[in-house]
Design a protein around this motif. Structure first.
Motif, PDB file in Angstrom:
ATOM      1  N   HIS A 192      13.313 -21.416 -10.116  1.00 23.55           N
ATOM      2  CA  HIS A 192      14.114 -20.775 -11.033  1.00 23.55           C
ATOM      3  C   HIS A 192      13.785 -21.245 -12.745  1.00 23.55           C
ATOM      4  CE1 HIS A 192      17.431 -18.673  -8.528  1.00 23.55           C
ATOM      5  NE2 HIS A 192      17.262 -20.072  -7.735  1.00 23.55           N
ATOM      6  N   PRO A 193      12.511 -20.690 -12.960  1.00 20.05           N
ATOM      7  CA  PRO A 193      12.093 -20.911 -14.259  1.00 20.05           C
ATOM      8  C   PRO A 193      13.000 -20.304 -15.220  1.00 20.05           C
ATOM      9  CG  PRO A 193      10.941 -19.200 -13.314  1.00 20.05           C
ATOM     10  CD  PRO A 193      11.753 -19.583 -12.112  1.00 20.05           C
ATOM     11  N   THR A 194      13.831 -19.522 -15.104  1.00 22.65           N
ATOM     12  CA  THR A 194      14.437 -18.569 -15.949  1.00 22.65           C
ATOM     13  C   THR A 194      15.692 -19.502 -16.657  1.00 22.65           C
ATOM     14  OG1 THR A 194      14.115 -16.503 -14.783  1.00 22.65           O
ATOM     15  CG2 THR A 194      15.758 -16.413 -16.458  1.00 22.65           C
ATOM     16  N   GLU A 195      15.553 -19.672 -17.912  1.00 17.93           N
ATOM     17  CA  GLU A 195      16.424 -20.215 -18.791  1.00 17.93           C
ATOM     18  C   GLU A 195      17.629 -19.160 -19.483  1.00 17.93           C
ATOM     19  OE1 GLU A 195      17.605 -23.529 -19.741  1.00 17.93           O
ATOM     20  OE2 GLU A 195      16.532 -24.098 -18.006  1.00 17.93           O
ATOM     21  N   MET A 212       4.994 -24.048 -12.693  1.00 18.08           N
ATOM     22  CA  MET A 212       3.570 -24.263 -12.565  1.00 18.08           C
ATOM     23  C   MET A 212       3.257 -25.803 -11.957  1.00 18.08           C
ATOM     24  SD  MET A 212       1.729 -23.676 -16.253  1.00 18.08           S
ATOM     25  CE  MET A 212       1.253 -22.434 -16.722  1.00 18.08           C
ATOM     26  N   TRP A 213       4.596 -26.668 -11.993  1.00 16.73           N
ATOM     27  CA  TRP A 213       4.655 -27.678 -11.019  1.00 16.73           C
ATOM     28  C   TRP A 213       4.400 -27.512  -9.628  1.00 16.73           C
ATOM     29  CZ3 TRP A 213       7.520 -29.677  -7.127  1.00 16.73           C
ATOM     30  CH2 TRP A 213       7.413 -30.943  -6.840  1.00 16.73           C
ATOM     31  N   LYS A 214       4.633 -26.480  -9.136  1.00 21.12           N
ATOM     32  CA  LYS A 214       4.586 -26.185  -7.623  1.00 21.12           C
ATOM     33  C   LYS A 214       3.346 -25.194  -7.457  1.00 21.12           C
ATOM     34  CE  LYS A 214       6.716 -24.736  -3.552  1.00 21.12           C
ATOM     35  NZ  LYS A 214       8.028 -24.098  -2.769  1.00 21.12           N
ATOM     36  N   TYR A 215       3.031 -24.394  -8.277  1.00 17.51           N
ATOM     37  CA  TYR A 215       2.054 -23.115  -8.087  1.00 17.51           C
ATOM     38  C   TYR A 215       1.039 -23.130  -9.228  1.00 17.51           C
ATOM     39  CZ  TYR A 215       5.835 -21.530  -5.089  1.00 17.51           C
ATOM     40  OH  TYR A 215       6.567 -21.475  -4.014  1.00 17.51           O
ATOM     41  N   THR A 251      14.677 -16.676 -20.836  1.00 17.66           N
ATOM     42  CA  THR A 251      13.378 -16.941 -21.080  1.00 17.66           C
ATOM     43  C   THR A 251      12.722 -17.638 -19.633  1.00 17.66           C
ATOM     44  OG1 THR A 251      14.218 -19.102 -21.789  1.00 17.66           O
ATOM     45  CG2 THR A 251      13.974 -17.381 -23.462  1.00 17.66           C
ATOM     46  N   SER A 252      11.487 -17.806 -19.647  1.00 18.32           N
ATOM     47  CA  SER A 252      10.914 -18.537 -18.590  1.00 18.32           C
ATOM     48  C   SER A 252      10.106 -19.767 -19.069  1.00 18.32           C
ATOM     49  CB  SER A 252       9.797 -17.580 -17.807  1.00 18.32           C
ATOM     50  OG  SER A 252      10.507 -16.654 -17.260  1.00 18.32           O
ATOM     51  N   VAL A 253      10.537 -20.987 -18.499  1.00 18.38           N
ATOM     52  CA  VAL A 253       9.842 -22.039 -18.760  1.00 18.38           C
ATOM     53  C   VAL A 253       8.627 -22.303 -17.699  1.00 18.38           C
ATOM     54  CG1 VAL A 253      10.206 -24.664 -18.700  1.00 18.38           C
ATOM     55  CG2 VAL A 253      12.144 -23.224 -19.282  1.00 18.38           C
ATOM     56  N   LEU A 254       7.295 -22.360 -18.256  1.00 20.00           N
ATOM     57  CA  LEU A 254       6.213 -22.418 -17.482  1.00 20.00           C
ATOM     58  C   LEU A 254       6.235 -23.487 -16.562  1.00 20.00           C
ATOM     59  CD1 LEU A 254       3.582 -21.204 -20.257  1.00 20.00           C
ATOM     60  CD2 LEU A 254       4.457 -19.745 -18.032  1.00 20.00           C
ATOM     61  N   ALA A 255       6.502 -24.715 -17.338  1.00 15.95           N
ATOM     62  CA  ALA A 255       6.278 -25.897 -16.517  1.00 15.95           C
ATOM     63  C   ALA A 255       7.083 -25.880 -15.181  1.00 15.95           C
ATOM     64  CB  ALA A 255       6.555 -27.127 -17.149  1.00 15.95           C
ATOM     65  N   PRO A 314      -2.406 -18.171 -10.649  1.00 14.73           N
ATOM     66  CA  PRO A 314      -2.078 -17.142 -11.793  1.00 14.73           C
ATOM     67  C   PRO A 314      -1.266 -16.091 -11.518  1.00 14.73           C
ATOM     68  CG  PRO A 314      -4.472 -16.768 -11.512  1.00 14.73           C
ATOM     69  CD  PRO A 314      -4.154 -18.050 -10.866  1.00 14.73           C
ATOM     70  N   ARG A 315      -1.103 -15.836 -10.050  1.00 13.90           N
ATOM     71  CA  ARG A 315      -0.212 -14.757  -9.536  1.00 13.90           C
ATOM     72  C   ARG A 315       1.256 -15.307  -9.785  1.00 13.90           C
ATOM     73  NH1 ARG A 315      -0.867 -10.049  -6.465  1.00 13.90           N
ATOM     74  NH2 ARG A 315       0.745  -9.670  -5.070  1.00 13.90           N
ATOM     75  N   THR A 316       1.232 -16.396  -9.888  1.00 10.19           N
ATOM     76  CA  THR A 316       2.782 -17.242 -10.339  1.00 10.19           C
ATOM     77  C   THR A 316       3.378 -16.348 -11.539  1.00 10.19           C
ATOM     78  OG1 THR A 316       2.220 -18.963  -9.228  1.00 10.19           O
ATOM     79  CG2 THR A 316       4.064 -19.130 -10.533  1.00 10.19           C
TER      80      THR A 316
END
Length: 365
Positions: free
Chosen positions: A221-224, A288-291, A281-285, A294-296
């Motif tokens: 759930h990267p979406t803020e 990225m912590w799990k994946y 918005t999307s929080v990259l970290a 770049p497909r992510t």
């Protein structure tokens, strides 16, 4: 000497990395370091030219042979492509298909494709990888929390004020509404929208894997979610952040006037009559912590799509009008939200308000 016509590939990018130039072939996902002398060769084949053109740029025969050898290595790596080769055909088709949107978009898509030999991790391997990640570094929190003197708990919504309750009734009334009455929306309805649309319903603390009413890749759930309230009864106007973990709004900025909001959202005049704006918005970290693949990056967009549709359905159930828009001046919104575009990406906005009796409903949207 064989004298083929050559040109730099259109399906790649030259980037500076770790002190050297590296060619990224986005069709094959291969990387090639560009060594000394390659710059002369690359400049020669910006457009289709015969290999013998290198003689005009060589100091002597030995230098010419050296440049030819470099060109042949680049040719074998498809950094340079040969006229009427299979790679030439594939690149022409690719370039024609993506031309209206430009090469950078095509390069992004190619870089995030999974090729036929792509390996995928098993469920057991995924769990093992998570355990290793936890030993190396903690995951980013599932929800941001802002330091602020103004926190507003969402209204209790155990029995939300639904205008429609049957699933098919809600589904059939899901539309994009761009005509708003200008009447305020109630804080109770906005609370229901935010709590059930964006709130965390369950959280695995060690991994910060979150569960909501919308799907998300890997539960990251990267979406803020941010809310600009300008016509919400019972809520002070201003820019808020939704703390999805504690179901509360955190005041982070002053309200903006209608002209500024219209300008922010692509000069769409109908925005001025809305009650509030919900920014995603999307929080990259967080992902990225799990994946690391770049497909992510594609999943960030899919996550916002899932979330937006849930908001649409909730808006229909609550009797609110809504339209999702991506027509945003990203740089301006980043300034309003105080976010760093290198770490948090602007993705979209749900414009919400009270619909008119004669709402212009976007059929099929």
């Amino acid at each position: 000497m064989d004298d083929p016509r050559l040109r730099i590939s259109s399906c790649g990018a030259l980037l500076w990395h770790a002190g050297q130039l590296v060619w990224h072939d986005t069709l094959t996902h291969r990387r090639f370091a560009i060594g000394e002398g390659a710059d002369i060769v690359l400049r020669c084949f910006i457009a289709w030219q015969p290999l013998s053109l290198l003689r005009e740029h060589a100091r002597d025969d030995d230098h010419f042979q050296s440049l030819v050898a470099i060109a042949e290595r680049m040719r074998a790596a498809n950094i340079l492509i040969t006229w009427e080769s299979e790679r030439h055909r594939v690149e022409d088709v690719n370039e024609a298909a993506w031309h209206p949107w430009g090469r950078l978009v095509a390069l992004f898509h190619g870089e995030t494709r999974n090729l036929r030999d792509q390996t995928f991790i098993t469920a057991e391997g995924d769990q093992e990888r998570l355990r290793e990640r936890l030993d190396l570094r903690p995951p980013p929190p599932a929800s941001r929390e802002f330091p602020t003197t103004r926190r507003v708990p969402l209204a209790a919504t155990d029995a939300p004020p639904l205008s429609r309750a049957g699933f098919l009734d809600v589904l059939s009334h899901r539309r994009s509404t761009r005509k708003f009455s200008g009447d305020p929306v109630s804080f109770e309805k906005i609370s229901a929208l935010l709590r059930w649309g964006g709130g965390i319903t369950e959280l695995d603390e060690p991994t910060q894997t979150a569960f909501k009413t919308s799907a998300s890749g890997g539960g990251r759930h990267p979406t803020e979610i941010y809310v600009h309230a300008h016509r919400v009864t019972g809520l002070e106007s201003g820019m808020y952040h939704l703390n999805t973990r504690h179901h509360e709004l955190e005041l982070i900025g002053p309200p903006r006037d209608p002209d500024t909001l219209v300008r922010l959202l692509g000069d769409q005049g109908w925005v001025a009559e809305s009650g509030c704006l919900v920014f995603f918005t999307s929080v990259l970290a967080r992902s990225m912590w799990k994946y690391s693949t770049p497909r992510t990056y594609r999943m960030l967009h899919l996550d916002v799509g899932h979330l937006s549709q849930t908001f649409y359905l909730l808006a229909a159930a609550l009797g609110l009008g809504m339209t999702f828009t991506a027509a945003i001046r990203d740089e301006k919104l980043e300034e309003f939200l105080g976010i760093d575009s290198a770490h948090e990406l602007v993705m979209g906005c749900s414009v919400i308000g009270m619909p008119t009796d004669t709402s212009a409903i976007g059929h099929g949207e």
